[in-house]
Scaffold this motif. Sequence first.
Motif, PDB file in Angstrom:
ATOM      1  N   TYR A 240      18.207  10.349   8.324  1.00 49.43           N
ATOM      2  CA  TYR A 240      19.115  10.330   9.470  1.00 49.43           C
ATOM      3  C   TYR A 240      19.866   8.997   9.591  1.00 49.43           C
ATOM      4  N   PRO A 241      19.169   7.839   9.616  1.00 48.85           N
ATOM      5  CA  PRO A 241      19.904   6.567   9.635  1.00 48.85           C
ATOM      6  C   PRO A 241      20.754   6.371   8.391  1.00 48.85           C
TER       7      PRO A 241
ATOM      8  N   LEU B  71       8.165  -6.429  17.752  1.00 49.85           N
ATOM      9  CA  LEU B  71       8.656  -5.563  16.690  1.00 49.85           C
ATOM     10  C   LEU B  71       9.819  -6.220  15.956  1.00 49.85           C
ATOM     11  N   GLY B  72      10.646  -6.956  16.708  1.00 46.54           N
ATOM     12  CA  GLY B  72      11.755  -7.662  16.078  1.00 46.54           C
ATOM     13  C   GLY B  72      11.274  -8.697  15.089  1.00 46.54           C
ATOM     14  N   VAL B  73      10.191  -9.389  15.439  1.00 46.48           N
ATOM     15  CA  VAL B  73       9.632 -10.393  14.533  1.00 46.48           C
ATOM     16  C   VAL B  73       9.028  -9.730  13.298  1.00 46.48           C
TER      17      VAL B  73
ATOM     18  N   PRO C  86      10.441 -10.535   7.501  1.00 50.27           N
ATOM     19  CA  PRO C  86      10.681 -10.131   6.106  1.00 50.27           C
ATOM     20  C   PRO C  86      12.169 -10.107   5.752  1.00 50.27           C
ATOM     21  N   MET C  87      13.009  -9.706   6.725  1.00 58.49           N
ATOM     22  CA  MET C  87      14.447  -9.686   6.484  1.00 58.49           C
ATOM     23  C   MET C  87      14.965 -11.094   6.209  1.00 58.49           C
ATOM     24  N   LEU C  88      14.499 -12.055   7.002  1.00 51.55           N
ATOM     25  CA  LEU C  88      14.918 -13.445   6.823  1.00 51.55           C
ATOM     26  C   LEU C  88      14.445 -13.988   5.481  1.00 51.55           C
ATOM     27  N   LEU C  89      13.209 -13.667   5.108  1.00 50.33           N
ATOM     28  CA  LEU C  89      12.680 -14.124   3.821  1.00 50.33           C
ATOM     29  C   LEU C  89      13.455 -13.514   2.653  1.00 50.33           C
ATOM     30  N   LEU C  90      13.802 -12.234   2.765  1.00 52.43           N
ATOM     31  CA  LEU C  90      14.587 -11.586   1.720  1.00 52.43           C
ATOM     32  C   LEU C  90      15.966 -12.223   1.591  1.00 52.43           C
TER      33      LEU C  90
ATOM     34  N   LEU D 171      17.208   0.116   6.896  1.00 53.51           N
ATOM     35  CA  LEU D 171      17.098   1.558   7.066  1.00 53.51           C
ATOM     36  C   LEU D 171      15.749   1.940   7.665  1.00 53.51           C
ATOM     37  N   MET D 172      14.692   1.354   7.148  1.00 57.48           N
ATOM     38  CA  MET D 172      13.351   1.637   7.667  1.00 57.48           C
ATOM     39  C   MET D 172      13.209   1.128   9.095  1.00 57.48           C
ATOM     40  N   SER D 173      13.788  -0.039   9.374  1.00 57.73           N
ATOM     41  CA  SER D 173      13.715  -0.603  10.720  1.00 57.73           C
ATOM     42  C   SER D 173      14.373   0.323  11.735  1.00 57.73           C
ATOM     43  N   ALA D 174      15.567   0.823  11.398  1.00 55.99           N
ATOM     44  CA  ALA D 174      16.270   1.731  12.303  1.00 55.99           C
ATOM     45  C   ALA D 174      15.476   3.012  12.528  1.00 55.99           C
TER      46      ALA D 174
END
Length: 298
Positions: free
Chosen positions: A27-28, A212-214, A219-223, A259-262
């Motif tokens: 869906y996302p 949840l944001g953290v 991981p997003m920031l590290l990537l 995508l997984m986050s959304a």
Amino acid sequence: MAVFARSWSLFRSALAVLATDKGFVLYPLLAGLGILIVSALILGGGGWLVLSHPELEQLLSQLDQQTQAGDAPWWAYAAGALLLWLFLLVTSFITNFFLTALVGGTLERLRGGDPSLSDGLALARQRAGVILGYSSIAATVGLLLSLLRGRDQQPGIGFLLASLGGFAWGVATFLVIPVLAAKDIGPIAAIKESVTLLKRTWGEQLSVNVGLGVIIGLPMLLLLAGTVAGGVWAASTEQPVLLIITIATGVTLIALLSLMSATLNAMIRGAVYVYAETGEVPGAFDDAFVRQAMRSRT
């Protein structure tokens, strides 16, 4: 630490539901592809018009100079605001359409059903008119907040008010999509219902959102940092193939994580809605943690 423990429990519970229905992530994905296609058509069509009509390019350049000087005609501002509103309307409708489908499927799964991709899309199509109405309201709010922030997006009174207004709007509409997926009501009634449901609970759900944001943001920031560092190193050592591989891998992983986050965020909203509406915790979610995360006033 308790906040992050509850957030981690919600995250793990949503992952467990996603493991059962992996198709939810589509869906996302469809929403993102839809927005990408619309944006490409708008930008491509606009670019073609400008390139094929030199007089239009000259007019736009003149209007931009007048806008910078603050003496552009009123209709130029009105046209710009209308175009922005239409873009926000289309992208908001696409997003809300597929999120409604996702949350509808999540609610069906939490009730013990076995929803398919087509089931969620069928529900969203039934609610298409209401989703369009809500999207028009969201687009109007987005336009007003954008105008309040100002052209330069510089910190100031307008920027502060817009930030606070955006935060308040996000809180007030936190459960609108689950309401639209669960009830056949209008957009304004859905917003009122979302506010009513949140009034029944303590505000601790906001801190859970931070947790949840953290969980997703770190991981997003590290990537992102790893991709930039790897790209810089590959460029400095003159290894173009490694540079392409590093950037492609980083962008792919970031896109998948987004995508997984959304997907998980929408599923968690569905679970929160069920608890706020019925007082019962969905079986797939940890009872104690959800009750602590959404403590009732009563």
